[in-house]
Design a protein around this motif. Structure first.
Motif, PDB file in Angstrom:
ATOM      1  N   GLY A  93       0.888  -1.476  -0.020  1.00 56.95           N
ATOM      2  CA  GLY A  93       0.153   0.287   0.781  1.00 56.95           C
ATOM      3  C   GLY A  93       0.621   1.206  -0.068  1.00 56.95           C
ATOM      4  O   GLY A  93       0.334   2.587  -0.247  1.00 56.95           O
ATOM      5  N   LEU A  94       1.784   1.058  -0.497  1.00 57.21           N
ATOM      6  CA  LEU A  94       2.570   2.405  -0.076  1.00 57.21           C
ATOM      7  C   LEU A  94       2.068   3.443  -1.596  1.00 57.21           C
ATOM      8  O   LEU A  94       2.908   4.389  -1.780  1.00 57.21           O
ATOM      9  N   ASP A  95       1.537   3.121  -2.306  1.00 56.81           N
ATOM     10  CA  ASP A  95       0.952   3.414  -3.549  1.00 56.81           C
ATOM     11  C   ASP A  95      -0.265   5.041  -3.214  1.00 56.81           C
ATOM     12  O   ASP A  95      -0.981   5.207  -4.008  1.00 56.81           O
ATOM     13  N   ARG A  96      -0.590   5.053  -1.537  1.00 54.48           N
ATOM     14  CA  ARG A  96      -1.618   5.133  -1.154  1.00 54.48           C
ATOM     15  C   ARG A  96      -1.084   6.986  -0.743  1.00 54.48           C
ATOM     16  O   ARG A  96       0.443   6.995  -0.217  1.00 54.48           O
ATOM     17  N   SER A  97      -2.193   7.042  -0.487  1.00 57.55           N
ATOM     18  CA  SER A  97      -1.335   8.956   0.305  1.00 57.55           C
ATOM     19  C   SER A  97      -1.150   8.435   1.408  1.00 57.55           C
ATOM     20  O   SER A  97      -0.795   7.339   2.080  1.00 57.55           O
ATOM     21  N   LEU A  98       0.406   9.325   1.903  1.00 60.73           N
ATOM     22  CA  LEU A  98       1.019   9.593   2.933  1.00 60.73           C
ATOM     23  C   LEU A  98      -0.368   9.048   3.866  1.00 60.73           C
ATOM     24  O   LEU A  98       0.110   8.640   5.461  1.00 60.73           O
ATOM     25  N   ILE A  99      -0.867  10.028   3.962  1.00 63.94           N
ATOM     26  CA  ILE A  99      -2.211  10.309   5.636  1.00 63.94           C
ATOM     27  C   ILE A  99      -2.856   8.731   5.469  1.00 63.94           C
ATOM     28  O   ILE A  99      -2.881   8.399   6.641  1.00 63.94           O
ATOM     29  N   VAL A 100      -3.489   8.519   4.364  1.00 67.43           N
ATOM     30  CA  VAL A 100      -4.075   7.051   4.602  1.00 67.43           C
ATOM     31  C   VAL A 100      -2.788   6.512   5.949  1.00 67.43           C
ATOM     32  O   VAL A 100      -3.261   5.346   5.796  1.00 67.43           O
ATOM     33  N   GLN A 101      -1.563   5.880   4.860  1.00 63.74           N
ATOM     34  CA  GLN A 101      -0.683   5.276   5.488  1.00 63.74           C
ATOM     35  C   GLN A 101      -0.350   5.634   6.971  1.00 63.74           C
ATOM     36  O   GLN A 101      -0.653   4.824   7.011  1.00 63.74           O
ATOM     37  N   TYR A 102      -0.583   6.183   7.177  1.00 57.74           N
ATOM     38  CA  TYR A 102      -0.026   6.946   8.538  1.00 57.74           C
ATOM     39  C   TYR A 102      -1.029   6.369   9.444  1.00 57.74           C
ATOM     40  O   TYR A 102      -0.890   6.164  10.642  1.00 57.74           O
ATOM     41  N   ALA A 103      -2.517   7.286   8.919  1.00 59.34           N
ATOM     42  CA  ALA A 103      -4.055   6.499   9.742  1.00 59.34           C
ATOM     43  C   ALA A 103      -3.432   4.636   9.883  1.00 59.34           C
ATOM     44  O   ALA A 103      -3.988   4.580  10.669  1.00 59.34           O
ATOM     45  N   ASP A 104      -3.320   4.012   8.681  1.00 64.13           N
ATOM     46  CA  ASP A 104      -3.220   2.776   9.034  1.00 64.13           C
ATOM     47  C   ASP A 104      -2.221   2.236  10.283  1.00 64.13           C
ATOM     48  O   ASP A 104      -2.249   1.234  10.793  1.00 64.13           O
ATOM     49  N   TRP A 105      -1.013   2.632   9.833  1.00 61.26           N
ATOM     50  CA  TRP A 105       0.498   2.688  10.789  1.00 61.26           C
ATOM     51  C   TRP A 105      -0.205   3.148  12.293  1.00 61.26           C
ATOM     52  O   TRP A 105      -0.148   1.700  12.528  1.00 61.26           O
TER      53      TRP A 105
END
Lengths: 316, 272
Positions: A56-68
């Motif tokens: 999922g590294l192609d998702r936006s940074l905000i989404v990645q952050y929330a996911d983490w």
């Protein structure tokens, strides 16, 4: 008091959130492509794209952050990029190992530092007090990993009294556990005891100058009696603060000491993950360590309120 | 309390720091041998030809110690310089900003304070592969909060004095006040902090190089010497003890110097 505690807790939560954003920013926003870093510079465009999509590294940074963040709260941290091993169970196992090491070292340091530091303060005008003080200055200057290397050289290699490293869980083999814990814990404790003893010394010196201690002496108590009955509780306040800070430095010191003694704790996990370029794992372990520092600070504040009644009403 | 007095830690610390500086300076004009593999036996203990012995690659140890002093000081100067150049203005800004903004800066500062130098450096080395530059920058960033804190507390004391109020009435702007009144008054605190932070930077660099994330192979560094000694400890303990002693001397020197300077600048604190 409860209100103040609740306030501090909210500050802790806000700090944790801010720190996590900072860790994420350091790892993800700074120039550099995580997927390419993970696979190495010579990897093909195809495999990099594949990894990016898979994690999922192609998702936006905000989404990645929330996911983490969600992953850390629910302890569902996913798998490592290259090895595909689950992160969360490893993290917990290794945290336990580091916990043993750090808590044993802290306990050892306290047991040595409180009496020695008090002695240094009471005898600060005598030769023994000055000599102890000088020794503690030298102790502060020796990093824990260096102490570890020297301990291995003599106690493990030359005289073979202890194993030079490794780890067994306490439930499996209690004796083996203790013999492997001894050297790394002492290595960490030596430095801590030196630092702590210096703080105990200055805290006790401070108390020794107080009027109430002079009163206690005047009514016929001997110096040590006066100190143990009236002084140590007051000296404890600055010491508790330092203890919190020291616990944090112990945690970081343990990272290197674990490498010296080949102990499978959080530090080795971090360094292995750095070597194999598991960015998310590194990011998560760093966050765990930073969170530990922040939580320890919070606990110190809470303990403060318990020790010093003057702080409870607020308006400091 | 008869004003400023030279004290023992200041003198001893100063001498030890001087010793490290001299070692670094000497290495520019003279080293006993070149820093390379020599056609001599490996792992010699200290002797007449090689005063501190040779390492497991038959390199002269004294040569490495002298050159390593350079690396140590260089990393310390850059890291502490970065931290002071950013931390001091931030601290002054926090002290001079009214209300919420100043508090917000210090809250941010407290969060950065939770990132120890070593941890930040390890984290950066994942992305950029380690090395001296990354180590210096990471240690520098991690040291900013210490400077910001100490500067703010010093600046707060100056700002409420009458001469600053007078200066304000005389029409001097905040920048002029910061430059003419605040900065000179925090200089002592900042120098003391620099000495203490220098010791921490030396420890962090040594640990990083020991982990193989600091000074790269082929460059002299005390931490790296410790790493390279690890497999031969049982027969050549001097290969760990000598660079270890060098690290301890440097750290001890800067710690003592900082302590002594603090007492010297503030005689009221004497004996603490």
């Amino acid at each position: 008091m409860l209100l103040r505690l609740a306030q501090r807790f909210l500050v802790l939560l806000a700090s944790l959130l801010a720190a996590s954003a900072l860790v994420f920013a350091f790892m993800q926003v700074l120039p550099g492509d995580p997927a390419r870093v993970a696979l190495g510079m010579n990897s093909s465009e195809e495999s990099v794209d594949q990894l990016r999509e898979q994690f999922g590294l192609d998702r936006s940074l905000i989404v990645q952050y929330a996911d983490w963040l969600r992953g850390m709260v629910t302890l569902d941290l996913g798998v490592e990029w290259v090895s595909k091993a689950e992160i969360a169970p490893q993290l917990i196992d290794r945290l336990a190992v580091t916990g043993w090491l750090v808590i044993t070292a802290m306990a050892l340091a306290l047991v040595v530092a409180v009496p020695v530091g008090t002695w240094m303060a009471v005898r600060h005008r005598h030769l023994d007090g000055v000599v102890l003080s000088a020794i503690s200055q030298i102790g502060v200057a020796v990093p824990a990993f260096l102490a570890g290397i020297i301990l291995i050289t003599y106690f493990a290699k030359r005289w073979q009294w202890f194993p030079s490293g490794g780890w067994v869980p306490p439930a499996e083999d209690p004796l083996g556990f203790l013999s492997r814990l001894a050297l790394p814990a002492v290595a960490l404790a030596l430095v801590q005891a030196s630092i702590l003893a210096r703080y105990v010394r200055s805290a006790v010196l401070e108390v020794l100058r107080e009027d109430y201690l002079r009163t206690a002496r005047a009514k016929g108590l001997r110096p040590m009696q006066a100190l143990t009955r009236h002084g140590l509780r007051n000296a404890a306040i600055p010491i508790v603060t330092v203890l919190g800070l020291q616990l944090a430095t112990l945690l970081i010191g343990a990272v290197v000491v674990e490498r010296v003694f080949v102990i499978p704790g959080l530090g080795s996990f971090l360094l292995d993950s750095v070597a194999s370029r598991e960015l998310i794992t590194v990011q998560t372990i760093v966050m765990v360590l930073v969170a530990a520092v922040l939580i320890i600070n919070f606990l110190v504040d809470a303990l403060y309120l318990a020790i010093d009644p003057r702080l409870r009403t607020g308006g400091r | 309390m008869s004003g400023r007095r030279i004290n023992a830690p200041l003198v001893v610390g100063g001498l030890l720091v001087l010793l490290v500086v001299i070692m670094a300076l000497v290495s520019y004009v003279w080293t006993p041998y070149e820093f390379k593999f020599l056609p001599v036996p490996k792992e010699q203990p200290p002797n007449a030809e090689h005063w501190l012995g040779t390492d497991r690659s038959a390199r002269d140890v004294l040569t490495q110690i002298l050159l390593g002093a350079r690396t140590t000081l260089f990393v310390g100067v850059v890291a502490v310089g970065v931290a002071a150049l950013i931390g001091v203005p931030v601290g002054i800004l926090a002290a001079m900003s009214p209300g919420r903004f100043g508090q917000l800066i210090m809250r941010g500062n407290d969060i950065l304070l939770a990132f120890p130098a070593l941890l930040l450096a390890i984290m950066f080395s994942t992305l950029y592969g380690g090395g001296t530059t990354i180590a210096m920058i990471a240690i520098g960033i991690a040291t900013i909060p210490a400077f910001a804190r100490i500067t703010r507390s010093g600046a707060l004391q100056v700002i409420n004095t009458e001469y600053v109020a007078a200066s304000r009435v005389a029409g001097h702007g905040p920048l002029a006040i910061a430059w003419k009144h605040v900065l000179p008054n925090v200089t002592g605190l900042v120098i003391v902090q620099a000495s203490v932070s220098f010791a921490i930077a030396i420890l962090a660099e040594a640990a990083l190089s020991y982990l193989g994330l600091g000074t790269p192979t082929g460059e002299p560094s005390w931490g790296r010497m410790l790493l390279e000694s690890q497999n031969v400890l049982h027969r050549s303990p001097h290969l760990a003890i000598i660079p270890g002693a060098a690290i301890a001397v440097a750290v001890l020197g800067f710690n003592l110097f900082g302590d002594g300077l603090r007492d010297y600048l503030d005689p009221k604190l004497e004996g603490r």
